[in-house]
Design an enzyme around this catalytic site. Structure first.
Site: not given
Ligand code: AGP
Length: 613
Positions: A2, A27, A74, A100-101, A486, A490, A493, A509, A608
């Protein structure tokens, strides 16, 4: 996490406090509130939503006063709503607190206070703390600073707090442990905040409050500091050298790199109150309250998207290995439409950082309509997916601002690991000695992450040599196959370089036809699991002149002689390797994207939280 702001001095507090909250909105932003003392009144105004909602709510109120505290929340305990928003009054409404905590022992403290006649308006741990401070103050007939000091000696957990007392309009008492707090020193005025962002425009002289320190800000006096052990401390005055924008990112150039570096702290937060290394114990209340469901589950379905789906894949490995319950991992977007067969004794684990991903929410609603038990693993308290789940566990990593998920991912994996450990121990499918070994090692991971992050500069240096690449391939086996996926996500994207993750053995394969000097291969080859087989896969690539970046366990000499670049990670338990192996892949993707001039925090075409199909 927070945001906390306080002011005491010769100016009107309200505009300074509101502006401070706006600076701290990164935050946390699910509710906000302010407390002001004026003419013998302690006025508290708070509203659900953003700071702008608080401003709208307070616009008709008495917002005068030259001393006040303010908070942007938060949520960690209790839904994001007005009742749970800070500041919280004490029962007498003589005191008000912002926090905050996480107070880990708030339930025990609350029980004791209720036995002494205290009642509670909210679900928060913070309200318990202000009632405790009032109870201690009245019981011992002491001043506010001493009451705070005595109360904090009973508290287990993390806190940064600021407290006002109606009858003491010349004083703010603040304290911290595990959450940041800084005081700005002005001319006959003090500023207080979670970080220097709300302070920097008024003064560049600050005092960073130390662990378990209590600070008393009194008009017309020097700042006073004592520890919760009642030892007087001399304030150390520092000069601020950051710009405002840098401060919001904690001095980092981007939120993503800040969040990568937060992981030792956020991983500790995701385990706080859950992993007790001294007692060799893991406790997830969401599991304990629904033990029978898990012990009688015929199957666990994990549904998620993107990075959260990768965490779910690791969850499959660790749950099947130690809890011996069949696990299926589903892309939510496929699961919601393919008419899946769902049984009433199925458990569906929905993983989502935002808690608002439309596909995952729809998958949850489908599974719930067919009688499955829904367990949510989310980061945003009170978001749609937790609200539609029967139970769950929050990851507690604070707001994740960078679009590319980093700290949420490692926390998701940690929660899944804790769940597997608890189920396995209860079912007897996980031998006690192995359980204890993993729990102890889990407690060491935050420090091992810190060590690993020291390689950031070195990774930045060699990452720059790969910005030419149009394609990457990431390889891993076992627990590290999802890590390969993963790492690839990263990179693609945020740097827009195409990258694929593959099970290492799958190369022969088909994908091995792609090997060339122009396509770097990232091989995750820790000394656990099928190390020898991964080494063979690396040799196959080497023989075809592939460029190899290897992630290996510290001290590895074999792969070091095969790879073009090696990143060493600390040794750990096989099921915990993803928590460490992911870090260099996050850093590599970040540095390549930065060199390419990409918008790391807000990559093109991405959001996001994907709240639409
Ligand atoms: C991951 O780096 C991306 N931003 C994206 O794949 C994300 O993980 C996905 O949209 C799922 O989002 P969520 O965890 O908020 O459900």
């Amino acid at each position: 996490m927070c945001g906390i702001v306080g002011y005491i001095g010769h100016r009107e507090a309200y505009p300074i406090l509101i502006k401070g909250l706006q600076r701290l909105e990164y935050r946390g932003y699910d509710s906000a509130g302010i407390a002001l003392i004026n003419d013998g009144n302690l006025n508290v105004y708070k509203a659900k939503g953003k700071v702008a909602d608080l401003v709208a709510f307070a616009s008709e109120k008495n917002i005068t006063g030259s001393v006040g505290i303010a908070h942007t929340r938060w949520a960690t305990h209790g839904e994001p709503n007005t009742v749970n928003a800070h500041p919280h009054y004490s029962q007498s409404e003589e005191l008000a607190i912002i926090h905050n905590g996480i107070i880990e022992n708030y339930a025990v403290l609350k029980q004791g206070l209720m036995e002494n006649g205290y009642t509670f308006q909210s679900q928060t741990d913070t309200e318990v703390l202000i009632q405790l401070i009032e109870f201690v103050k009245k019981s011992n007939d002491v001043d506010l600073t001493t009451a705070v000091q005595l109360a904090l000696n009973q508290v287990v957990g993390a806190y940064a707090i600021a407290v006002l007392e109606k009858s003491q309009p010349d004083t703010i008492v603040a304290a911290r442990k595990g959450s940041p707090l800084v005081v700005g020193l002005g001319e006959n005025e003090f500023f207080l905040a979670s970080d220097a962002t709300p302070i920097v425009e008024y003064t560049n002289e600050v005092v960073y409050i130390g662990e378990e320190e209590i600070v008393t800000l009194r008009r017309g006096e020097e700042l006073k500091i004592r520890t919760i052990g009642n030892v007087q401390k001399t304030p150390e005055i520092k000069k601020l050298e950051f710009t405002l924008s840098q401060l919001e990112k904690g001095g980092y150039p981007h939120f993503m790199i800040k969040e990568i570096f937060e992981q030792p702290h956020t991983l500790a937060d995701s385990m706080r109150g859950r992993v007790n290394v001294d007692e060799n114990n893991v406790t997830l209340s969401g599991f304990i309250d629904n033990k029978d469901k898990f012990l009688n589950a015929g199957r666990i379905i994990i549904t998620a998207c993107g990075t959260s789906w990768h965490a779910g894949l690791i969850g499959m490995y660790v749950i099947e290995e130690y809890a011996r319950i069949p696990v299926e991992v589903e892309y939510s977007s496929e699961f919601r439409y393919r008419k899946p067969v769902i049984f009433p004794n199925d458990i569906v684990i929905a993983i989502s950082q935002s808690g608002e991903t439309a596909d995952t929410l729809a998958a949850v609603e489908l599974a719930r309509s067919q009688g499955a038990f829904i367990f949510g693993i989310c980061n945003v308290v009170g978001s749609s997916i937790p609200r539609n789940s029967h139970s769950g566990a929050y990851t507690h990593v604070g707001p994740e601002i960078g679009v590319a998920s980093t700290k949420a991912f490692t926390a998701q994996v940690t929660v899944l690991t804790m769940l597997a450990l608890m189920i396995g121990r209860e079912k007897g499918t996980l031998p006690e000695d192995k359980y204890l070994t993993i729990v102890r090692e889990l407690g060491r991971i935050p420090d091992k992450m810190k060590t690993l992050l020291n390689q950031n500069e070195r990774i930045a240096q060699f990452a720059k040599t790969f910005t030419y690449a149009q394609n990457f391939i990431y390889l891993g086996r076992g627990y590290n196959f999802p890590v390969a996926l993963e790492g690839a996500l990263k990179l693609k994207e945020i740097s827009y370089i195409h990258a694929e993750g593959y099970p290492a053995a799958e190369m022969k394969h088909g994908p091995i036809a792609l090997i060339s000097q122009e396509m770097p291969v990232v091989a995750i080859a820790p000394n656990t699991g099928m190390y020898e087989k991964v080494v063979s896969n690396i040799q196959e690539i080497k023989a075809r002149k592939g460029k190899i970046i290897a992630v290996v366990t510290e001290g590895d000499e074999v792969v070091k002689n095969l790879a073009d670049y090696c990143i060493e990670i600390p040794d750990t338990e096989e099921c915990l390797v993803p928590l460490l192996a992911t870090i260099p892949l996050q850093l590599m993707a970040y540095h390549i994207a930065v060199v390419k001039g990409c918008d790391v925090d807000q990559p093109r075409n991405l959001a996001k939280s994907v709240t639409v199909e």
